[in-house]
Write an enzyme that holds these catalytic residues in place. Structure first.
Site, mmCIF file in Angstrom:
data_model
loop_
_atom_site.group_PDB
_atom_site.id
_atom_site.type_symbol
_atom_site.label_atom_id
_atom_site.label_comp_id
_atom_site.label_asym_id
_atom_site.label_seq_id
_atom_site.Cartn_x
_atom_site.Cartn_y
_atom_site.Cartn_z
ATOM 1 N N HIS A 46 0.747 -1.026 0.022
ATOM 2 C CA HIS A 46 0.045 -0.018 0.102
ATOM 3 C C HIS A 46 0.715 1.320 -0.055
ATOM 4 O O HIS A 46 0.200 2.248 -0.066
ATOM 5 C CB HIS A 46 -0.722 0.091 1.076
ATOM 6 C CG HIS A 46 -2.192 -1.000 1.109
ATOM 7 N ND1 HIS A 46 -2.801 -0.977 0.009
ATOM 8 C CD2 HIS A 46 -2.465 -1.997 1.754
ATOM 9 C CE1 HIS A 46 -3.785 -2.122 0.280
ATOM 10 N NE2 HIS A 46 -3.610 -2.782 1.338
ATOM 11 N N ARG A 71 7.222 -5.512 3.342
ATOM 12 C CA ARG A 71 5.939 -6.056 2.939
ATOM 13 C C ARG A 71 5.839 -5.959 1.534
ATOM 14 O O ARG A 71 5.789 -4.958 0.753
ATOM 15 C CB ARG A 71 4.926 -5.438 3.619
ATOM 16 C CG ARG A 71 3.585 -5.990 3.128
ATOM 17 C CD ARG A 71 2.176 -5.722 3.701
ATOM 18 N NE ARG A 71 1.942 -4.261 3.538
ATOM 19 C CZ ARG A 71 0.671 -3.721 3.765
ATOM 20 N NH1 ARG A 71 -0.172 -4.535 4.732
ATOM 21 N NH2 ARG A 71 0.512 -2.746 3.815
ATOM 22 N N GLU A 147 -5.499 -11.622 7.307
ATOM 23 C CA GLU A 147 -6.191 -10.604 7.007
ATOM 24 C C GLU A 147 -7.463 -10.881 6.235
ATOM 25 O O GLU A 147 -8.279 -9.951 5.840
ATOM 26 C CB GLU A 147 -5.739 -9.384 6.440
ATOM 27 C CG GLU A 147 -4.812 -9.690 5.109
ATOM 28 C CD GLU A 147 -4.085 -8.414 4.937
ATOM 29 O OE1 GLU A 147 -4.196 -7.445 5.587
ATOM 30 O OE2 GLU A 147 -3.223 -8.484 4.142
ATOM 31 N N ASP A 173 -8.059 -4.852 7.064
ATOM 32 C CA ASP A 173 -8.599 -5.908 6.056
ATOM 33 C C ASP A 173 -9.234 -6.941 6.783
ATOM 34 O O ASP A 173 -10.312 -7.325 6.527
ATOM 35 C CB ASP A 173 -7.353 -6.456 5.124
ATOM 36 C CG ASP A 173 -7.305 -5.624 3.818
ATOM 37 O OD1 ASP A 173 -8.131 -5.502 3.181
ATOM 38 O OD2 ASP A 173 -5.924 -5.377 3.775
HETATM 39 C C1 3PY Z 1 -4.178 -3.965 7.489
HETATM 40 O O1 3PY Z 1 -4.624 -3.302 8.417
HETATM 41 O O2 3PY Z 1 -5.017 -4.554 6.607
HETATM 42 C C2 3PY Z 1 -2.917 -3.853 6.808
HETATM 43 O O3 3PY Z 1 -2.517 -4.596 5.884
HETATM 44 C C3 3PY Z 1 -2.052 -2.995 8.014
HETATM 45 O O4 3PY Z 1 -0.818 -2.752 6.970
HETATM 46 MG MG MG Z 2 -4.151 -5.224 4.722
#
Ligand code: 3PY
Ligand code: MG
Length: 263
Positions: A46, A71, A147, A173
């Site tokens: 992101h 990441r 996530e 997420d």
């Molecule tokens: C999330 O909170 O989904 C993330 O990927 C944090 O970086």
């Molecule tokens: Mg995320």
């Protein structure tokens, strides 16, 4: 090979405090690396960061005590191998929902016979040392992001992946998928029990439990809850907050809690 300090911290039962970089700048990376974080992560999912910037950011982090992590955008082996060759000492892989995905991710981080990482260590040698190829499989940290609903359901099987050091919850997420609203500090009952489930399974399997947080105070709560790897907000959130605070103090106003960036 330069040892991965994060593995030492975990073995001593201390929490890892991890910085997070979304701004494509080697100067920001250098600043963050000198602030006392145990690790600093360059975000290629992101963040606004391409590989050329990530390389200079990893170089900047090399001159600081923080362990450089990345990441990646997804579990494709090509990018995972490229950031390792660029000197990342650990990889955080988003959206791991199945044990097969977890295996694919870890395998890309490990040289044969444990994995399928292709040989070309490049900056790994400069940062890690000449014997990097012999010890990289042992030193490189692997964290799979939990996530999704499916990832949560498969937490046991994912944690059993050979060579996986732990998991990192993406609470935005995860709450989006579980509750319909993205919120890193969600108190929705489904989120609370999901988080408790991940922490307890990590504890049982002696794997690292990590999570993204929105502030230092939130990170302290997560450590108290049993997390060993916390990210107390990213550079964008910290920059926005520090600016709002400075402006409010200069104007004699109340400090607003959220700004244009939404954080
Ligand atoms: C999330 O909170 O989904 C993330 O990927 C944090 O970086
Ligand atoms: Mg995320």
């Amino acid at each position: 090979m330069r040892l991965n300090n994060l593995k030492t911290i975990v073995s001593e039962n201390r929490p890892i405090i991890n910085g997070w970089l979304a701004i494509p700048s080697s100067y920001s990376a250098e600043i963050m690396g000198h602030q006392g974080y145990d690790a600093v992560t360059v975000d290629l999912q992101h963040g606004m960061i391409d590989f050329a910037s990530a390389l200079t950011m990893l170089q900047a982090l090399s001159a600081t005590p923080a362990v450089p992590l990345v990441r990646v955008a997804d579990d494709s082996p090509a990018q995972i191998m490229q950031v390792l060759d660029a000197g990342a000492y650990g990889v955080i892989c988003p959206m791991i929902s199945t044990p097969e995905q977890a295996r694919r991710f870890v395998s890309a981080c490990r040289y044969p016979p444990q994995g399928i990482r292709s040989f070309g260590p490049a900056r790994g040698l400069l940062y890690g040392g000449a014997d990097y190829p012999h010890h990289a499989n042992r030193e490189i940290l692997t964290l799979a992001m939990i996530e999704t609903r499916e990832g949560l359901a498969n937490i046991d099987a994912i944690l059993e992946t050979d060579g996986l050091d732990g998991v990192f919850i993406g609470p935005n997420d995860l709450s989006l998928t579980l509750t319909g609203a993205a919120s890193a500090e969600s108190t929705h009952p489904e989120m609370l029990s999901a988080i408790e489930l991940v922490v307890s399974h990590c504890r049982l399997k002696q794997k690292i439990a990590g999570i993204f947080c929105t502030s230092g105070a939130a990170a302290a709560n997560r450590i108290a809850q049993g997390f060993q790897f916390v990210t107390p907000a990213n550079d964008v959130m910290q920059l926005g907050r520090a600016s709002r605070e400075a402006i409010a103090l200069a104007r004699g106003n109340e400090i607003p809690t959220t700004g244009a960036s939404g954080y």
